[in-house]
Design a protein around this motif. Structure first.
Motif, PDB file in Angstrom:
ATOM      1  N   TYR A  47       6.355  11.216   1.051  1.00 32.27           N
ATOM      2  CA  TYR A  47       6.745  10.127   1.851  1.00 32.27           C
ATOM      3  C   TYR A  47       5.548  10.171   3.081  1.00 32.27           C
ATOM      4  O   TYR A  47       4.924   9.358   3.677  1.00 32.27           O
ATOM      5  N   TYR A  50       2.470   8.699   1.698  1.00 35.90           N
ATOM      6  CA  TYR A  50       2.639   7.211   1.721  1.00 35.90           C
ATOM      7  C   TYR A  50       2.331   6.565   3.063  1.00 35.90           C
ATOM      8  O   TYR A  50       1.882   5.600   3.287  1.00 35.90           O
ATOM      9  N   LEU A  54       0.038   3.908   4.485  1.00 34.44           N
ATOM     10  CA  LEU A  54       0.604   2.711   5.005  1.00 34.44           C
ATOM     11  C   LEU A  54       0.180   2.326   6.500  1.00 34.44           C
ATOM     12  O   LEU A  54      -0.148   1.438   7.034  1.00 34.44           O
ATOM     13  N   SER A  99      -5.444   0.801  -1.493  1.00 36.40           N
ATOM     14  CA  SER A  99      -4.365   2.013  -1.191  1.00 36.40           C
ATOM     15  C   SER A  99      -3.788   2.395  -2.396  1.00 36.40           C
ATOM     16  O   SER A  99      -3.592   3.672  -2.440  1.00 36.40           O
ATOM     17  N   PHE A 100      -3.156   1.237  -2.909  1.00 34.52           N
ATOM     18  CA  PHE A 100      -2.146   1.629  -4.104  1.00 34.52           C
ATOM     19  C   PHE A 100      -3.049   2.351  -5.304  1.00 34.52           C
ATOM     20  O   PHE A 100      -2.532   3.312  -5.702  1.00 34.52           O
ATOM     21  N   LEU A 103      -3.852   6.003  -4.148  1.00 29.58           N
ATOM     22  CA  LEU A 103      -2.706   6.860  -4.329  1.00 29.58           C
ATOM     23  C   LEU A 103      -2.108   7.106  -5.853  1.00 29.58           C
ATOM     24  O   LEU A 103      -1.888   8.137  -6.074  1.00 29.58           O
ATOM     25  N   MET A 123       4.582  10.690  -5.270  1.00 32.09           N
ATOM     26  CA  MET A 123       3.640   9.774  -4.837  1.00 32.09           C
ATOM     27  C   MET A 123       3.256   8.726  -5.523  1.00 32.09           C
ATOM     28  O   MET A 123       3.083   7.644  -4.970  1.00 32.09           O
ATOM     29  N   VAL A 126       5.950   6.021  -5.040  1.00 30.48           N
ATOM     30  CA  VAL A 126       6.064   5.240  -3.753  1.00 30.48           C
ATOM     31  C   VAL A 126       4.804   4.369  -3.580  1.00 30.48           C
ATOM     32  O   VAL A 126       4.593   3.515  -2.664  1.00 30.48           O
ATOM     33  N   SER A 127       3.500   4.532  -4.373  1.00 32.48           N
ATOM     34  CA  SER A 127       2.315   3.910  -4.224  1.00 32.48           C
ATOM     35  C   SER A 127       2.510   2.259  -4.508  1.00 32.48           C
ATOM     36  O   SER A 127       1.758   1.404  -4.014  1.00 32.48           O
ATOM     37  N   SER A 129       4.660   0.415  -3.181  1.00 34.09           N
ATOM     38  CA  SER A 129       5.094  -0.416  -2.079  1.00 34.09           C
ATOM     39  C   SER A 129       4.020  -0.808  -1.339  1.00 34.09           C
ATOM     40  O   SER A 129       3.920  -1.975  -0.662  1.00 34.09           O
ATOM     41  N   LEU A 130       2.780  -0.474  -1.804  1.00 35.32           N
ATOM     42  CA  LEU A 130       1.505  -0.658  -0.792  1.00 35.32           C
ATOM     43  C   LEU A 130       0.757  -2.180  -1.310  1.00 35.32           C
ATOM     44  O   LEU A 130       0.282  -2.501  -0.699  1.00 35.32           O
TER      45      LEU A 130
END
Length: 550
Positions: A47, A50, A54, A99-100, A103, A123, A126-127, A129-130
């Protein structure tokens, strides 16, 4: 722009923020209980990573949008304000995609770098969401620039609802082996459940984006009407707008990335110093680190929701007043923003200090009394920094609004440099251990806060009213905290229930603080009338006072 607009905007965002944090507690509390400190040690670094990406994608540009839109609307240039939004949203989408990719591809290397290799799966989860959150943030910045905080508030709540629902469901399913996708083969249930939990951020981001798009579509008629009546005296090129966005956004992004970077370095430094310096085993060090990140940080971050709402509302208000040189109005709003911030931060800090261990036990039910006691001490230390962190946030917003966005970055970096020295020395001491990281963080906040106060005075001419802003709320909060602790002890003696006693003490503390604030004149009758439904509060107070006189 009046103080009423500032207070209303802060109230709307503050209410939404509280709902979001309550939903976050609904998410984090059962999650911590299900997957334990080991699972949270996988979840937290993912997190943090991320959150770092973010920050890169969303920290600076929405603030730039808000400020630039507000400045243009202040002089009647609605068309240029809308062009700022369109150009910036394209930029944010591109940054999110890059960014996605980074990561997702380099998750293993990043996880190994911070000494928590089991967090790589989370990791990658959660990537995703970018891909959606940056675009959603650009819509929020546009509406905030128009000093309309309601779309941001609504999207925040919707985003969190979906994050909690999807994240908890997947965490439970994966941890208990109800479903195990083939791409998770080779990972234990602590890693898979952490991945499921953080994937909720992607689901929430998508839901929030769809809500923002819907609100924008419904507002097109009004936006179009404003564009038609735009003065059209200025036609800025795309490259000029993009350049101005970056000039504002880059320093803000750097400043916002400092703390996530610090948390990431902390993950490596604290774990290293606990083992190499203090001599703890890897498992013990991981448990101690989990107390800081899994139990304490989420509670300490709760008050930031309220104070961040003030900072977000201040940016367009101060930027507009500064643009048209309404300096007295600007200074009045800065002082009001500071008072709101401190009035919210002090009681939160006092309450968490007074009821630290009981709150930890109520929310997380640590496996041992020693873990609860240690977490309670950590929280008491971190709670001291709440007021300073709140001040940093508000004054950073002021400096960003008047074009001095690099100043708070410099001030925070000075504080962070001192933090690492303090953390390195204290965490390596057996008796202090992970508490040294908390002390180091508070030290950084104190230094940055003092430097920001000086900078705001220098660049805006605002003289902060020390006695009314800081002294009175501090004394009132200390009194409230002492009474709340006494009520907790009495309730425990009578009821024997920690949860019920904490709830009684918290409710009583809030009521006591409100009464003391009014009795000591920290908030005047005129200021009460500026808050939403403040006239009703004044009527109730008047009625009570008339009854007392009779």
């Amino acid at each position: 722009m009046s103080k009423r607009s500032l207070v209303t905007g802060a109230a709307v965002l503050g209410i939404a923020g509280v709902l979001v944090k309550l939903l976050g507690a609904v998410f984090r509390i059962p999650l911590a209980r299900w997957i334990g400190e080991i699972g949270m040690a996988n979840y937290s670094p993912a997190y943090y990573i991320y959150f770092f990406f973010l920050i890169l994608a969303t920290a600076g540009i929405p603030v730039a949008i808000s400020r630039m839109v507000s400045e243009r609307i202040a002089i009647g240039e609605y068309r240029e304000a809308h062009r700022v939004f369109k150009i910036s949203s394209s930029l944010m989408t591109g940054i999110g995609v890059v960014s996605f990719i980074i990561l997702f591809i380099f998750a293993d290397q990043i996880a190994n770098l911070i000494n928590v290799p089991e967090s790589a799966l989370a990791m990658r989860a959660v990537s995703f969401s970018l891909l959606v959150v940056p675009l959603m943030a650009s819509y929020r910045g546009y509406f905030q620039g128009m000093q309309n905080m309601r779309p941001t508030a609504l999207s925040q709540v919707i985003e969190q609802v979906f994050r909690v629902a999807v994240g908890l469901t997947l965490a439970y399913v994966f941890f208990n082996g109800i479903w195990s996708p083939s791409f998770m083969d080779g990972h234990d249930r602590y890693a898979t459940s952490a991945a499921g939990a953080v994937f909720g951020a992607a689901a929430g981001g998508l839901a929030g984006l769809l809500i923002m798009i819907l609100i924008y579509k419904l507002s097109r008629k009004k936006i179009g009407h404003n564009i038609k009546r735009s003065k059209n005296e200025v036609r800025e090129s795309n490259s000029y707008i993009l350049k101005q966005v970056l000039i504002i956004a880059i320093p803000i992004t750097i400043g916002s990335a400092v703390m996530p970077i610090t948390n990431l370095i902390d993950a490596g430094v604290v774990m290293n110093r606990l083992q190499a310096g203090a001599g703890f085993s890897y498992d013990t060090a991981k448990l101690l680190y989990g107390q800081l990140t899994g139990y304490v940080n989420s509670l300490i971050n709760f008050p930031q929701v309220l104070t961040q709402a003030v900072a977000m509302s201040l940016v367009p208000v101060v930027a507009a007043a500064y643009k048209i040189r309404e300096l007295k109005n600007m200074r009045d709003n800065i002082n009001m923003g500071m008072r709101l911030t401190v009035m919210l931060a002090f009681p939160c800090a006092a309450g968490l200090i007074a009821l630290a261990e009981p709150i930890i036990v109520m929310l997380y039910a640590p496996e041992t009394a020693e873990s609860a006691a240690n977490s309670g001490i950590i929280m008491m230390i971190m709670a001291v920094g709440i007021v300073f962190l709140a001040t940093i946030q508000t004054l950073t917003g002021v400096l960003q609004a008047v074009g001095k966005q690099m100043i708070p970055v410099r001030n925070l970096c000075i504080g962070i440099a001192v933090k690492f020295v303090v953390t390195w020395i204290l965490v390596g001491t057996v008796a202090v251990n992970v508490k040294g990281a908390a002390i180091g963080t508070v030290t950084a906040y104190v230094i940055a806060s003092i430097l920001n106060i000086y900078a705001v005075k220098k660049y805006t001419g605002t003289q902060v009213e020390i006695k009314k802003t800081f002294f009175k709320p501090c004394i009132v909060s200390i009194v409230m905290g002492a009474i709340a602790f006494g009520i907790y002890e009495l309730s425990m003696a009578l009821l024997g229930s920690n949860t019920l006693s904490v709830l009684i003490a918290v409710c009583a503390g809030a009521l006591i603080y409100g009464v003391l604030v009014l009795m000591t004149g920290i908030v005047t009758r005129e200021e009460l009338l500026t808050i939403p439904k403040g006239n009703l509060i004044v009527k109730v107070i008047d009625k009570v006072m008339r009854r007392r006189e009779k």
